[in-house]
Design a protein around this motif. Structure first.
Motif, PDB file in Angstrom:
ATOM      1  N   LYS A  96     -78.802  29.206 -33.490  1.00 35.81           N
ATOM      2  CA  LYS A  96     -79.613  29.498 -32.517  1.00 35.81           C
ATOM      3  C   LYS A  96     -81.168  29.694 -33.006  1.00 35.81           C
ATOM      4  CE  LYS A  96     -76.187  32.005 -29.688  1.00 35.81           C
ATOM      5  NZ  LYS A  96     -75.988  33.473 -29.173  1.00 35.81           N
ATOM      6  N   ALA A  97     -81.263  30.375 -34.166  1.00 31.57           N
ATOM      7  CA  ALA A  97     -82.536  30.259 -34.554  1.00 31.57           C
ATOM      8  C   ALA A  97     -83.380  28.952 -34.836  1.00 31.57           C
ATOM      9  CB  ALA A  97     -82.619  31.182 -35.946  1.00 31.57           C
ATOM     10  N   ILE A  98     -82.526  27.941 -35.438  1.00 33.70           N
ATOM     11  CA  ILE A  98     -82.958  26.699 -35.459  1.00 33.70           C
ATOM     12  C   ILE A  98     -83.411  25.807 -34.403  1.00 33.70           C
ATOM     13  CG2 ILE A  98     -82.325  24.483 -36.598  1.00 33.70           C
ATOM     14  CD1 ILE A  98     -80.547  25.871 -38.609  1.00 33.70           C
ATOM     15  N   SER A  99     -82.676  26.126 -33.466  1.00 35.33           N
ATOM     16  CA  SER A  99     -82.926  25.520 -32.040  1.00 35.33           C
ATOM     17  C   SER A  99     -84.113  26.242 -31.565  1.00 35.33           C
ATOM     18  CB  SER A  99     -81.628  25.786 -31.174  1.00 35.33           C
ATOM     19  OG  SER A  99     -81.853  25.517 -29.890  1.00 35.33           O
ATOM     20  N   ASN A 100     -84.071  27.253 -31.499  1.00 38.49           N
ATOM     21  CA  ASN A 100     -85.570  27.984 -31.103  1.00 38.49           C
ATOM     22  C   ASN A 100     -86.697  27.375 -31.777  1.00 38.49           C
ATOM     23  OD1 ASN A 100     -84.299  29.423 -29.207  1.00 38.49           O
ATOM     24  ND2 ASN A 100     -83.908  31.279 -30.422  1.00 38.49           N
ATOM     25  N   ALA A 101     -86.564  27.402 -33.241  1.00 41.09           N
ATOM     26  CA  ALA A 101     -87.846  26.787 -34.061  1.00 41.09           C
ATOM     27  C   ALA A 101     -88.121  25.393 -33.804  1.00 41.09           C
ATOM     28  CB  ALA A 101     -87.341  26.922 -35.496  1.00 41.09           C
ATOM     29  N   LEU A 102     -87.034  24.369 -33.437  1.00 39.84           N
ATOM     30  CA  LEU A 102     -87.102  23.190 -33.287  1.00 39.84           C
ATOM     31  C   LEU A 102     -87.876  22.868 -31.929  1.00 39.84           C
ATOM     32  CD1 LEU A 102     -84.081  21.555 -35.009  1.00 39.84           C
ATOM     33  CD2 LEU A 102     -86.247  21.624 -35.759  1.00 39.84           C
ATOM     34  N   THR A 103     -87.264  23.760 -30.835  1.00 37.28           N
ATOM     35  CA  THR A 103     -87.932  23.572 -29.652  1.00 37.28           C
ATOM     36  C   THR A 103     -89.478  24.236 -29.359  1.00 37.28           C
ATOM     37  OG1 THR A 103     -85.725  24.061 -28.742  1.00 37.28           O
ATOM     38  CG2 THR A 103     -87.645  24.668 -27.116  1.00 37.28           C
ATOM     39  N   TRP A 104     -89.789  24.993 -30.286  1.00 34.16           N
ATOM     40  CA  TRP A 104     -91.211  25.377 -30.062  1.00 34.16           C
ATOM     41  C   TRP A 104     -92.288  24.616 -31.058  1.00 34.16           C
ATOM     42  CZ3 TRP A 104     -93.627  28.948 -27.014  1.00 34.16           C
ATOM     43  CH2 TRP A 104     -92.853  29.792 -26.130  1.00 34.16           C
ATOM     44  N   SER A 105     -91.577  23.414 -31.609  1.00 32.79           N
ATOM     45  CA  SER A 105     -92.436  22.618 -32.522  1.00 32.79           C
ATOM     46  C   SER A 105     -92.897  21.618 -31.610  1.00 32.79           C
ATOM     47  CB  SER A 105     -91.545  21.937 -33.898  1.00 32.79           C
ATOM     48  OG  SER A 105     -92.315  20.930 -34.308  1.00 32.79           O
ATOM     49  N   VAL A 106     -94.228  21.170 -31.802  1.00 35.98           N
ATOM     50  CA  VAL A 106     -94.751  20.096 -30.774  1.00 35.98           C
ATOM     51  C   VAL A 106     -94.404  18.654 -31.051  1.00 35.98           C
ATOM     52  CG1 VAL A 106     -96.820  21.595 -30.438  1.00 35.98           C
ATOM     53  CG2 VAL A 106     -96.820  19.948 -32.238  1.00 35.98           C
ATOM     54  N   TRP A 107     -93.680  18.575 -32.571  1.00 35.29           N
ATOM     55  CA  TRP A 107     -93.470  17.344 -32.933  1.00 35.29           C
ATOM     56  C   TRP A 107     -91.950  16.897 -32.848  1.00 35.29           C
ATOM     57  CZ3 TRP A 107     -97.679  15.085 -33.469  1.00 35.29           C
ATOM     58  CH2 TRP A 107     -98.906  15.816 -34.065  1.00 35.29           C
ATOM     59  N   ILE A 108     -90.929  17.690 -32.489  1.00 32.98           N
ATOM     60  CA  ILE A 108     -89.596  17.423 -32.597  1.00 32.98           C
ATOM     61  C   ILE A 108     -88.933  17.401 -31.149  1.00 32.98           C
ATOM     62  CG2 ILE A 108     -87.352  18.283 -33.510  1.00 32.98           C
ATOM     63  CD1 ILE A 108     -89.510  17.963 -35.383  1.00 32.98           C
ATOM     64  N   PRO A 109     -88.632  16.188 -31.074  1.00 33.17           N
ATOM     65  CA  PRO A 109     -88.096  15.894 -29.634  1.00 33.17           C
ATOM     66  C   PRO A 109     -86.444  16.726 -29.245  1.00 33.17           C
ATOM     67  CG  PRO A 109     -87.567  13.791 -30.977  1.00 33.17           C
ATOM     68  CD  PRO A 109     -88.531  15.101 -31.818  1.00 33.17           C
ATOM     69  N   GLU A 110     -86.268  16.752 -28.002  1.00 33.84           N
ATOM     70  CA  GLU A 110     -85.053  17.479 -27.536  1.00 33.84           C
ATOM     71  C   GLU A 110     -83.822  16.824 -28.051  1.00 33.84           C
ATOM     72  OE1 GLU A 110     -84.851  17.802 -23.555  1.00 33.84           O
ATOM     73  OE2 GLU A 110     -86.699  19.324 -23.398  1.00 33.84           O
ATOM     74  N   SER A 111     -83.858  15.634 -28.747  1.00 28.33           N
ATOM     75  CA  SER A 111     -82.795  14.850 -28.931  1.00 28.33           C
ATOM     76  C   SER A 111     -82.488  15.379 -30.367  1.00 28.33           C
ATOM     77  CB  SER A 111     -82.873  13.287 -29.164  1.00 28.33           C
ATOM     78  OG  SER A 111     -84.016  13.028 -29.990  1.00 28.33           O
ATOM     79  N   VAL A 112     -83.367  15.983 -31.101  1.00 30.12           N
ATOM     80  CA  VAL A 112     -82.831  16.414 -32.528  1.00 30.12           C
ATOM     81  C   VAL A 112     -81.883  17.665 -32.393  1.00 30.12           C
ATOM     82  CG1 VAL A 112     -83.540  17.542 -34.778  1.00 30.12           C
ATOM     83  CG2 VAL A 112     -84.879  15.419 -33.615  1.00 30.12           C
ATOM     84  N   LYS A 113     -80.661  17.832 -32.923  1.00 25.80           N
ATOM     85  CA  LYS A 113     -79.846  18.873 -32.714  1.00 25.80           C
ATOM     86  C   LYS A 113     -79.500  18.975 -34.110  1.00 25.80           C
ATOM     87  CE  LYS A 113     -79.707  18.537 -28.210  1.00 25.80           C
ATOM     88  NZ  LYS A 113     -80.379  19.549 -27.634  1.00 25.80           N
ATOM     89  N   ALA A 114     -78.934  20.619 -34.214  1.00 23.11           N
ATOM     90  CA  ALA A 114     -78.448  20.876 -35.655  1.00 23.11           C
ATOM     91  C   ALA A 114     -77.004  21.639 -35.241  1.00 23.11           C
ATOM     92  CB  ALA A 114     -79.376  22.209 -36.091  1.00 23.11           C
ATOM     93  N   THR A 115     -76.232  21.307 -36.331  1.00 25.52           N
ATOM     94  CA  THR A 115     -75.229  22.095 -36.469  1.00 25.52           C
ATOM     95  C   THR A 115     -74.946  22.787 -37.844  1.00 25.52           C
ATOM     96  OG1 THR A 115     -73.948  20.137 -37.598  1.00 25.52           O
ATOM     97  CG2 THR A 115     -73.750  20.406 -35.105  1.00 25.52           C
ATOM     98  N   VAL A 116     -74.112  23.988 -37.877  1.00 27.23           N
ATOM     99  CA  VAL A 116     -74.297  24.758 -38.927  1.00 27.23           C
ATOM    100  C   VAL A 116     -72.707  25.232 -39.593  1.00 27.23           C
ATOM    101  CG1 VAL A 116     -74.958  26.916 -40.286  1.00 27.23           C
ATOM    102  CG2 VAL A 116     -76.412  26.031 -38.207  1.00 27.23           C
ATOM    103  N   ASP A 117     -72.356  24.998 -40.874  1.00 23.25           N
ATOM    104  CA  ASP A 117     -71.168  25.256 -41.252  1.00 23.25           C
ATOM    105  C   ASP A 117     -71.111  26.043 -42.622  1.00 23.25           C
ATOM    106  OD1 ASP A 117     -68.333  25.459 -42.115  1.00 23.25           O
ATOM    107  OD2 ASP A 117     -68.237  23.451 -42.765  1.00 23.25           O
TER     108      ASP A 117
END
Length: 238
Positions: A96-117
């Motif tokens: 969730k923290a990564i998703s928020n950080a990527l969403t607030w970046s002006v450079w990163i499109p919504e297509s970029v996703k993160a999984t965590v293990d």
């Protein structure tokens, strides 16, 4: 990894002991690094980093610091991330923290996703520039609880002419104060760029690769430049 030195270049190398001291000093100089738990081993210009740090961002910073040191030909990063008690987070909280950080970046499109293990992050998706791919990884590296990153983000090819791409990269090399222009040849094969030639340091080799990646339409860079401490002297004598 290709490290090539002539006999003259080998004689110009710092001793392993001096290079080790310089790397330790650079680690100590960087305020983002606590070098107390990092060990440095050097053999013929090859630097190996071992030990442990409490954050993944510090592991990344340590490798970059070692690569900045004059005389370093290559860096092997064997530093382990040992999270402190306060640094532990649940995988879902990290995601969730990564998703928020990527969403607030002006450079990163919504297509970029993160999984965590278990703290290890895998990035997927597609971007149109290499710097966006690197930017996403950099953002993730500073999130609390991250132990490591696998960057599987792809790059969408763009239609561009080979000669234009080649000339653009060569001009960028000539503008760059960190690169000895004229010692690196550029080969463009569709969306792939191959670099050949000699550079003065590992840092210059990395910079040449970064510049090539900045060209529009490039999906792959093969950096086959060789580190040679006499490259600069040869360039000045031509």
């Amino acid at each position: 990894m290709v490290v090539c030195l002539s006999e003259e270049g080998r004689r110009a190398l710092k001793s392993d002991e001096q290079l080790q001291r310089d790397v330790y000093e650079e680690l100590s100089w960087d305020p983002t690094i606590n070098e107390s738990n990092i060990r440095v081993f050097v053999k013929d210009g090859l630097v190996v980093l071992q030990g442990h740090v409490p954050h993944y961002a510090e592991k990344v910073a340590a490798k970059k610091a070692a690569m900045r040191v004059k005389g370093v030909l290559a860096v092997v990063d064997d530093i382990e991330v040992k999270l402190s008690f306060a640094g532990h987070r649940k995988d879902e909280d990290i995601r969730k923290a990564i998703s928020n950080a990527l969403t607030w970046s002006v450079w990163i499109p919504e297509s970029v996703k993160a999984t965590v293990d278990r703290g290890w992050v895998t990035l997927t998706g597609e971007v149109d520039w290499e710097f966006k791919r690197k930017k996403a990884e950099n953002i993730v590296s500073h999130v609390i609880g991250v132990r490591g990153v696998s960057n599987l983000i792809g790059i969408k090819p763009r239609n561009s002419r080979r000669d234009e791409t080649k000339q653009a990269i060569e001009r960028a090399f000539r503008r760059n104060g960190r690169i000895t222009a004229g010692r690196i040849t550029v080969e463009v094969l569709n969306e792939k760029v191959v670099l050949h030639g000699k550079v003065n340091s590992w840092a210059e080799r990395v910079e040449a690769g970064r510049v090539a990646w900045s060209a529009q339409g490039v999906c792959l860079v093969e950096n086959e430049t060789q580190v040679s401490n006499d490259a600069g002297n040869s360039a000045r004598s031509e």
